[in-house]
Design an enzyme around this catalytic site. Structure first.
Site, mmCIF file in Angstrom:
data_model
loop_
_atom_site.group_PDB
_atom_site.id
_atom_site.type_symbol
_atom_site.label_atom_id
_atom_site.label_comp_id
_atom_site.label_asym_id
_atom_site.label_seq_id
_atom_site.Cartn_x
_atom_site.Cartn_y
_atom_site.Cartn_z
ATOM 1 N N ASP A 297 29.254 -33.353 -44.980
ATOM 2 C CA ASP A 297 28.919 -34.431 -45.921
ATOM 3 C C ASP A 297 27.830 -33.992 -46.894
ATOM 4 O O ASP A 297 27.838 -34.385 -48.073
ATOM 5 C CB ASP A 297 28.459 -35.663 -45.147
ATOM 6 C CG ASP A 297 29.614 -36.358 -44.431
ATOM 7 O OD1 ASP A 297 30.742 -35.835 -44.490
ATOM 8 O OD2 ASP A 297 29.379 -37.409 -43.799
ATOM 9 N N HIS B 110 32.288 -37.210 -41.955
ATOM 10 C CA HIS B 110 31.287 -37.820 -41.081
ATOM 11 C C HIS B 110 30.664 -36.804 -40.143
ATOM 12 O O HIS B 110 30.296 -37.132 -39.010
ATOM 13 C CB HIS B 110 31.891 -38.989 -40.282
ATOM 14 C CG HIS B 110 32.281 -40.152 -41.135
ATOM 15 N ND1 HIS B 110 31.362 -40.939 -41.810
ATOM 16 C CD2 HIS B 110 33.517 -40.648 -41.449
ATOM 17 C CE1 HIS B 110 32.015 -41.874 -42.481
ATOM 18 N NE2 HIS B 110 33.310 -41.720 -42.286
ATOM 19 N N GLU C 164 23.718 -37.879 -39.034
ATOM 20 C CA GLU C 164 24.591 -38.679 -38.199
ATOM 21 C C GLU C 164 23.725 -39.312 -37.121
ATOM 22 O O GLU C 164 22.804 -38.665 -36.601
ATOM 23 C CB GLU C 164 25.701 -37.821 -37.566
ATOM 24 C CG GLU C 164 26.592 -37.110 -38.561
ATOM 25 C CD GLU C 164 27.311 -38.039 -39.529
ATOM 26 O OE1 GLU C 164 27.578 -39.207 -39.143
ATOM 27 O OE2 GLU C 164 27.579 -37.631 -40.670
ATOM 28 N N ASP D 289 22.048 -34.991 -44.986
ATOM 29 C CA ASP D 289 22.875 -36.036 -44.408
ATOM 30 C C ASP D 289 22.592 -36.084 -42.916
ATOM 31 O O ASP D 289 22.390 -35.041 -42.276
ATOM 32 C CB ASP D 289 24.364 -35.784 -44.654
ATOM 33 C CG ASP D 289 25.227 -36.937 -44.164
ATOM 34 O OD1 ASP D 289 25.341 -37.938 -44.889
ATOM 35 O OD2 ASP D 289 25.764 -36.843 -43.044
#
Length: 601
Positions: free
Chosen positions: A183, A178, A39, A37
Site C-alpha cells: 500500500d 491491505h 496495518e 502505511d
C-alpha cells in the site's frame, strides 16, 4: 527486526537555479518524502495495536529506500482483520514488538515529510505509539493524499478517492492489497500523479502543499507569505494596498494563524479575495489582551474607513430615538444625543429607529406632527385625523390652558423609554394576539417587529447609560496562569489595560494603570464617550463570570423591570411559570441577574 533496503539511483546533485521571489521555498523535487502505511487490529487507537509497518523513502521521483516489518501487537488479530489483510495471530506471534520496530521507523523517517493516504489514521497510531513508549513525537510535516486527490480528481474520473481507485487511475506499478509495504508503494505512485496535476496550479514547493487542497486562486496563494513573520499573539492586523492605504482591519487571538487562513479554502468571501489580490503587506498590532485587540479593531476601522470592512465604519450614522424638549414633546430620529432629553438607542439604521418610533406611537397617543407648538396657543389649531381616531390628544387646539392630558401621556412615554417597558409591551402584545386570532398574520408580524425594535433600543440604552455616566471603573479578571487582566473604563471607553503575572502584586499595577490611563471627556449620556460597539465590548467583558470590581466612581446599575427581559418575547413568554416567576433554566444567561427573581411586567 525490520529490514531496510537501500535502493541505488539516488538523484545526482542539481545545477543551482536562481528562483524568483514568487518561487522562494523548497522545491518539491528536493523534498524527501517517507510514504507510510500501517496495518492494525482495529480502527481505534485506544483499543487496537499495530500489526505491520511499511514505508518508502522517495526524493525527486526516485526511491531511496524501503522499510517493512510485521509487529507483535500484544493481542490477537480479529478474524475480520485477518481476512482483510491476510495477517494472522500466528504470523505476528514471532514478530518483533513495537518497542523494537518504532525506533527503526523514526530513524528511517528522520528529517523527512510524512505522507499517507488518510494520514490522520496512520499518524494517530504512530503518535500514540511514541507517547506509549516514551519517544518525543518528531513533529513531522504531514501530507495527506486524500484531500489532494479531492482537489484534482473529479467524480467523472474516479467514483471515489480510495487508494485502490486512485492507484488504478494513475496506473500504479503495485496494486494495494491491505499489506503495509504494498500500500505504501501504491501511495508513492498516487503521490507522484497528484503532484504532476498540482504543478500547473502553482503547487511546486513544499510550502505550497500546506494549502494545496484548498481551491484558492494561484495569484492569491502566492501571497500567503504575507503571514510569515507575524507573531502568534492576540492583536489587530491591517491589510495594506499598493499605496500603503488600509484595505481591511481584523482581529484575532493568534495573528499569524488568522492571516494564514485568508489564503485557504476557509475564506469564501468574494470581496476578501478581491482585497487579497491587491494587498501588498500586513501590519500587525500586538495587544496585551483580546479585549484590547477588539477595541483597537473598532477604532482603526473608524479611523481608516477601510473599503473592505463593512461593520462599524460610520459610528456617526447610528440613530437614536429622542423625546424632544419642547412644550408638547414628540418623538424624532436623531444622529446625536442632546442634553435634557430622553433617548433610546443607538439603532443600527434609521429604518430600525423609525420602527421603534412607530411602536411607541402605537402604544401612546403622542403627537406625530412636526410643528412647533406653544404651551398655550393664541389661535386654536385644526386637529388632525389622528385626533379624530383618538390617537392624539390634540394639544394644538389648547387656547385657554395647557393640555394636562398630554402631559400625562408624555410622562408615561418617558417612563417607557427610560425604565419599565410595560406601557408598550402590554397593549402591543394584546393587539398582536388579537390580530393572530383573526388570522391577520402579516399585520401581527409587522407589529411584532416594531415592538422588538423598540425593546432592543431601550434595552441597549438601559445597559449603556450607567457605564456612560461612570467616570471610572477598574476591574480585574483572573487569567488561567494565576495572574490578573486589569481594565480601566472611563465613561464606557477603554482607557487602559494591563496583565500581571502569577507572582506579581496587582495593586501597584492598578495604581500605575489608573495614573497613566487615557483622559476621557464624558459625552452626553446615554451615549458613551466612544463608539457604542466599543462600550458593548467593554460591558461584555465586565459581565464575564469571575470579573471583580476594584473601583467604581459612581453607581452602576440598571432597572429591575428593564426592557432586556422582554427583548425575546417568545423566549420570555415560554420562561414564565404559573406563579409569574421567570424560569432561568429556559431563559439562561441572557437576562440581568437581578431580573431572575422578579415577576414579568
Amino acid at each position: 527486526m525490520p529490514s531496510t533496503t537501500p535502493v541505488r539511483g539516488a538523484p545526482a546533485p542539481r545545477t543551482p537555479v536562481q528562483h524568483t521571489f514568487a518561487e522562494l521555498g523548497t522545491p518539491l523535487s528536493d523534498v524527501t518524502f517517507v510514504v507510510v502505511d500501517l496495518e492494525t487490529t482495529g480502527g481505534r487507537v485506544s483499543d487496537s495495536g499495530i500489526t505491520e509497518i511499511g514505508a518508502v523513502k522517495v526524493r525527486g521521483g526516485e526511491v531511496l529506500g524501503e522499510l517493512q516489518s510485521l509487529v507483535d501487537p500484544g493481542r490477537p488479530v480479529p478474524a475480520f482483520v485477518a481476512r482483510l489483510t491476510g495477517i494472522t495471530t500466528a504470523m505476528v506471534a514471532t514478530a518483533p514488538p513495537l518497542d523494537l520496530v518504532l525506533p527503526s521507523f523514526l530513524e528511517f523517517s528522520r528529517d523527512a515529510v510524512l505522507v499517507a493516504h488518510n494520514a490522520p489514521f496512520d499518524v494517530g497510531f504512530l503518535r500514540a505509539a511514541c507517547e506509549q513508549l516514551g519517544y518525543e513525537w518528531p513533529g513531522y510535516r504531514v501530507v495527506d493524499t486524500v484531500p489532494l486527490a479531492r482537489r484534482v480528481v473529479t467524480r467523472d474520473e474516479a467514483r471515489n478517492h480510495k487508494l485502490s481507485t486512485l492507484a488504478a487511475l494513475f496506473r500504479a506499478t503495485v496494486t494495494p492489497e491491505h499489506r503495509a509495504l504494498a500500500d505504501a508503494r501504491a501511495t508513492v505512485d498516487v503521490l507522484h500523479g497528484l503532484l504532476e496535476r498540482l504543478a500547473p496550479l502553482g503547487v511546486t514547493h513544499l510550502e505550497d502543499l500546506a494549502t494545496a487542497s484548498d481551491p484558492v486562486p494561484p495569484d492569491v496563494r502566492r501571497k500567503r507569505t504575507l503571514a510569515d513573520g507575524l507573531p502568534e499573539a492576540p492583536g489587530v492586523y491591517l491589510f495594506r494596498g499598493p499605496g500603503d492605504e488600509v484595505l481591511y482591519v481584523g482581529t484575532s487571538t493568534n495573528l499569524r494563524k488568522r492571516v494564514r487562513s485568508y489564503f485557504t479554502a476557509a475564506e469564501k468571501r468574494r470581496r476578501i479575495t478581491e482585497m487579497l489580490r491587491i494587498a501588498h503587506a500586513v501590519t500587525p498590532v500586538v495587544c496585551a489582551t483580546a479585549l484590547e485587540a477588539q477595541v483597537r479593531e473598532l477604532r482603526l476601522i473608524a479611523e481608516h474607513e477601510p473599503r473592505y470592512n463593512r461593520r462599524s465604519k460610520y459610528p456617526e450614522r447610528q440613530s437614536w430615538v429622542r423625546l424632544t424638549s419642547e412644550p408638547y414633546p414628540r418623538l424624532s430620529v436623531v444622529r446625536q444625543v442632546r442634553p435634557d432629553s430622553a433617548h433610546i438607542g443607538p439603532f443600527s439604521s434609521r429604518r430600525t429607529a423609525q420602527s421603534a418610533v412607530e411602536a411607541l406611537q402605537d402604544a401612546f397617543p403622542v403627537r406625530q406632527c412636526t410643528a412647533r407648538l406653544a404651551r398655550v396657543s393664541r389661535v386654536a389649531g385644526s386637529p388632525c385625523a389622528l385626533a379624530g381616531m383618538g390617537r392624539c390628544s390634540a394639544p394644538c387646539v389648547a387656547t385657554t390652558a395647557p393640555d394636562t392630558a398630554y402631559d400625562e401621556v408624555v410622562h408615561a412615554l418617558r417612563g417607557a423609554l427610560l425604565g419599565d417597558p410595560a406601557g408598550v409591551v402590554e397593549p402591543l402584545a394584546a393587539r398582536v394576539g388579537a390580530l393572530a386570532a383573526q388570522e391577520r398574520f402579516e399585520e401581527a408580524g409587522r407589529l411584532t417587529e416594531r415592538l422588538r425594535a423598540y425593546l432592543r433600543g431601550a434595552a441597549r440604552t438601559q445597559r449603556l447609560d450607567p457605564v456612560a455616566r461612570c467616570a471610572e471603573i477598574v476591574a480585574a479578571l483572573p487569567t488561567p496562569d494565576g495572574g490578573w487582566e486589569l481594565v480601566v473604563v472611563k465613561h464606557g471607553r477603554l482607557a487602559g489595560t494591563a496583565v500581571t503575572g502569577p507572582d506579581d502584586d496587582p495593586l501597584p499595577v492598578v495604581d500605575a494603570l489608573r495614573a497613566t490611563a487615557e483622559v476621557v471627556e464624558p459625552a452626553t449620556a446615554p451615549a458613551p464617550a466612544c463608539h457604542p460597539e466599543e462600550a458593548d465590548l467593554v460591558l461584555d467583558w465586565l459581565e464575564r463570570p469571575g470579573v471583580r470590581l476594584v473601583h467604581v466612581s459612581g453607581p452602576w446599575s440598571w432597572p429591575v423591570r428593564s426592557a432586556a427581559m422582554h427583548v425575546d418575547l417568545a423566549q420570555v413568554r415560554a420562561a414564565v411559570d404559573g406563579d409569574g416567576e421567570i424560569d432561568r433554566s429556559v431563559v439562561g444567561g441572557a437576562l440581568p441577574a437581578v431580573v431572575a427573581t422578579m415577576a414579568p411586567c
